[in-house]
Design a protein around this motif. Sequence first.
Motif, PDB file in Angstrom:
ATOM      1  N   GLU A 151       0.822  -1.202   0.000  1.00 54.45           N
ATOM      2  CA  GLU A 151       0.000   0.000   0.000  1.00 54.45           C
ATOM      3  C   GLU A 151       0.856   1.253   0.000  1.00 54.45           C
ATOM      4  N   LEU A 152       1.909   1.255   0.805  1.00 55.31           N
ATOM      5  CA  LEU A 152       2.799   2.418   0.891  1.00 55.31           C
ATOM      6  C   LEU A 152       3.477   2.698  -0.445  1.00 55.31           C
ATOM      7  N   LYS A 153       3.948   1.642  -1.103  1.00 56.89           N
ATOM      8  CA  LYS A 153       4.620   1.808  -2.398  1.00 56.89           C
ATOM      9  C   LYS A 153       3.658   2.368  -3.445  1.00 56.89           C
ATOM     10  N   LEU A 154       2.454   1.809  -3.487  1.00 50.69           N
ATOM     11  CA  LEU A 154       1.470   2.266  -4.472  1.00 50.69           C
ATOM     12  C   LEU A 154       1.049   3.708  -4.217  1.00 50.69           C
ATOM     13  N   ALA A 155       0.780   4.031  -2.959  1.00 53.72           N
ATOM     14  CA  ALA A 155       0.358   5.392  -2.609  1.00 53.72           C
ATOM     15  C   ALA A 155       1.462   6.398  -2.896  1.00 53.72           C
ATOM     16  N   THR A 156       2.695   6.002  -2.671  1.00 51.46           N
ATOM     17  CA  THR A 156       3.831   6.887  -2.961  1.00 51.46           C
ATOM     18  C   THR A 156       3.966   7.120  -4.467  1.00 51.46           C
ATOM     19  N   ARG A 157       3.779   6.054  -5.264  1.00 55.58           N
ATOM     20  CA  ARG A 157       3.811   6.204  -6.719  1.00 55.58           C
ATOM     21  C   ARG A 157       2.716   7.146  -7.212  1.00 55.58           C
ATOM     22  N   LEU A 158       1.540   7.030  -6.608  1.00 52.64           N
ATOM     23  CA  LEU A 158       0.434   7.908  -6.997  1.00 52.64           C
ATOM     24  C   LEU A 158       0.729   9.356  -6.631  1.00 52.64           C
ATOM     25  N   LYS A 159       1.231   9.559  -5.428  1.00 51.75           N
ATOM     26  CA  LYS A 159       1.487  10.911  -4.952  1.00 51.75           C
ATOM     27  C   LYS A 159       2.606  11.592  -5.740  1.00 51.75           C
ATOM     28  N   LYS A 160       3.686  10.856  -6.010  1.00 53.74           N
ATOM     29  CA  LYS A 160       4.855  11.454  -6.664  1.00 53.74           C
ATOM     30  C   LYS A 160       4.720  11.522  -8.183  1.00 53.74           C
ATOM     31  N   TYR A 161       4.120  10.481  -8.785  1.00 51.39           N
ATOM     32  CA  TYR A 161       4.136  10.379 -10.242  1.00 51.39           C
ATOM     33  C   TYR A 161       2.740  10.354 -10.871  1.00 51.39           C
ATOM     34  N   ASN A 162       1.709  10.534 -10.052  1.00 50.39           N
ATOM     35  CA  ASN A 162       0.333  10.475 -10.550  1.00 50.39           C
ATOM     36  C   ASN A 162       0.087   9.181 -11.314  1.00 50.39           C
ATOM     37  N   ASP A 163       0.557   8.080 -10.763  1.00 49.95           N
ATOM     38  CA  ASP A 163       0.455   6.762 -11.385  1.00 49.95           C
ATOM     39  C   ASP A 163      -0.971   6.232 -11.238  1.00 49.95           C
ATOM     40  N   LEU A 164      -1.743   6.263 -12.313  1.00 56.65           N
ATOM     41  CA  LEU A 164      -3.145   5.867 -12.252  1.00 56.65           C
ATOM     42  C   LEU A 164      -3.323   4.357 -12.084  1.00 56.65           C
ATOM     43  N   GLU A 165      -2.350   3.574 -12.541  1.00 52.70           N
ATOM     44  CA  GLU A 165      -2.434   2.134 -12.315  1.00 52.70           C
ATOM     45  C   GLU A 165      -2.286   1.823 -10.831  1.00 52.70           C
ATOM     46  N   ALA A 166      -1.429   2.572 -10.167  1.00 58.40           N
ATOM     47  CA  ALA A 166      -1.286   2.412  -8.713  1.00 58.40           C
ATOM     48  C   ALA A 166      -2.588   2.795  -8.025  1.00 58.40           C
ATOM     49  N   ALA A 167      -3.212   3.883  -8.516  1.00 61.81           N
ATOM     50  CA  ALA A 167      -4.484   4.322  -7.935  1.00 61.81           C
ATOM     51  C   ALA A 167      -5.553   3.252  -8.116  1.00 61.81           C
ATOM     52  N   LYS A 168      -5.597   2.659  -9.308  1.00 63.31           N
ATOM     53  CA  LYS A 168      -6.595   1.621  -9.578  1.00 63.31           C
ATOM     54  C   LYS A 168      -6.411   0.428  -8.643  1.00 63.31           C
ATOM     55  N   THR A 169      -5.174   0.018  -8.438  1.00 63.85           N
ATOM     56  CA  THR A 169      -4.915  -1.107  -7.540  1.00 63.85           C
ATOM     57  C   THR A 169      -5.354  -0.787  -6.118  1.00 63.85           C
ATOM     58  N   LEU A 170      -5.096   0.425  -5.674  1.00 64.36           N
ATOM     59  CA  LEU A 170      -5.523   0.843  -4.339  1.00 64.36           C
ATOM     60  C   LEU A 170      -7.045   0.822  -4.225  1.00 64.36           C
ATOM     61  N   VAL A 171      -7.727   1.264  -5.258  1.00 64.96           N
ATOM     62  CA  VAL A 171      -9.187   1.316  -5.231  1.00 64.96           C
ATOM     63  C   VAL A 171      -9.791  -0.083  -5.210  1.00 64.96           C
ATOM     64  N   VAL A 172      -9.398  -0.923  -6.174  1.00 65.60           N
ATOM     65  CA  VAL A 172     -10.056  -2.232  -6.286  1.00 65.60           C
ATOM     66  C   VAL A 172      -9.782  -3.117  -5.072  1.00 65.60           C
ATOM     67  N   SER A 173      -8.650  -2.907  -4.425  1.00 69.06           N
ATOM     68  CA  SER A 173      -8.343  -3.718  -3.245  1.00 69.06           C
ATOM     69  C   SER A 173      -9.208  -3.341  -2.042  1.00 69.06           C
ATOM     70  N   HIS A 174      -9.929  -2.216  -2.147  1.00 66.85           N
ATOM     71  CA  HIS A 174     -10.783  -1.767  -1.040  1.00 66.85           C
ATOM     72  C   HIS A 174     -12.265  -1.761  -1.406  1.00 66.85           C
ATOM     73  N   LEU A 175     -12.634  -2.322  -2.541  1.00 68.02           N
ATOM     74  CA  LEU A 175     -14.040  -2.333  -2.931  1.00 68.02           C
ATOM     75  C   LEU A 175     -14.892  -3.143  -1.958  1.00 68.02           C
ATOM     76  N   ARG A 176     -14.338  -4.199  -1.386  1.00 66.12           N
ATOM     77  CA  ARG A 176     -15.113  -4.991  -0.427  1.00 66.12           C
ATOM     78  C   ARG A 176     -15.406  -4.187   0.847  1.00 66.12           C
ATOM     79  N   LEU A 177     -14.510  -3.235   1.173  1.00 62.60           N
ATOM     80  CA  LEU A 177     -14.754  -2.349   2.313  1.00 62.60           C
ATOM     81  C   LEU A 177     -15.999  -1.508   2.058  1.00 62.60           C
ATOM     82  N   VAL A 178     -16.134  -0.982   0.855  1.00 65.41           N
ATOM     83  CA  VAL A 178     -17.300  -0.168   0.500  1.00 65.41           C
ATOM     84  C   VAL A 178     -18.578  -0.988   0.646  1.00 65.41           C
ATOM     85  N   ALA A 179     -18.563  -2.220   0.115  1.00 68.33           N
ATOM     86  CA  ALA A 179     -19.746  -3.076   0.191  1.00 68.33           C
ATOM     87  C   ALA A 179     -20.119  -3.358   1.636  1.00 68.33           C
ATOM     88  N   SER A 180     -19.122  -3.553   2.481  1.00 63.70           N
ATOM     89  CA  SER A 180     -19.376  -3.827   3.891  1.00 63.70           C
ATOM     90  C   SER A 180     -20.010  -2.623   4.583  1.00 63.70           C
TER      91      SER A 180
END
Length: 285
Positions: A34-63
């Motif tokens: 999570e830290l690596k992906l969030a850092t990539r998003l923050k520093k480089y606006n990496d949308l693939e990193a953002a997508k991975t962060l989002v989809v890994s938390h979709l079950r949280l939303v459903a809950s």
Amino acid sequence: MTNSMTLPAISSFDSLDQYLRAIKSFPVLSAEEELKLATRLKKYNDLEAAKTLVVSHLRLVASIARNYAGYGLPQADLIQEGNIGLMKAVRRFDPDRGVRLVSFAMHWIKAEIHEYIVRNWRLVKVATTKAQRKLFFNLRSMKKGQTASLHSDEVAHIARELNVKPEEVLEMEARMSGHEISLEGNADDDNEDMFSPISYLQASHAEPSEILEAQEADQLHTTGLSTALAKLDDRSRRIVEARWLQEGHNATLHDLAEEFGVSAERIRQIEQKAMKQMRGFLTLA
């Protein structure tokens, strides 16, 4: 971010159950991942990193969305609104704060769901003020499955905690058991804060602001505390000590508002400013 990435939409599945089964297949991220992906998003606006962060938390939303089934709104719509909140959370997430995304995202997920409910649920008329919206959500949660009216002590306690008048608590309780009337607020009011979903969230014990405040409290007990406190004015120092450093019961915003003869909101503003000053003092120490 939302326009540039493809996420699993509920409408693309044959049923809600199929969607729920699908999102369970996405792996849960470790803290390091999570830290690596969030850092990539923050520093480089990496949308693939953002997508991975989002989809890994979709079950949280459903809950979280399941907790709002009692409003009579489609579960799929609640989840979809929560997903919007999740994407906003990912965009705003700061990996340097030391808080896991799951804790931070709950704040934004609930906020979007709350806003959706306020826009669409038509059984209760809710006023447009922050205090009354917060009162609505807290009262409904408290009275779930309870038909009896509130006791006078309960009314007084809720009024103190939410900084509203006892009459407002009674009026809201009556509205919640009354006839069907419009839920909509004043659409002509352009005061963004008045409609901000953050201002009427439910109990905040698990919210990111609460977590960050707890971390700040721990920091205040470390080296440099006395020096930092000494640099504050008397009122700010009193507020910080009463809110964070008292043994046993810490003072509430309402307690200090009565002591200084100002509003609870003013006390909160002074506290935030003082905490910011102290963080600066401690950083320089």
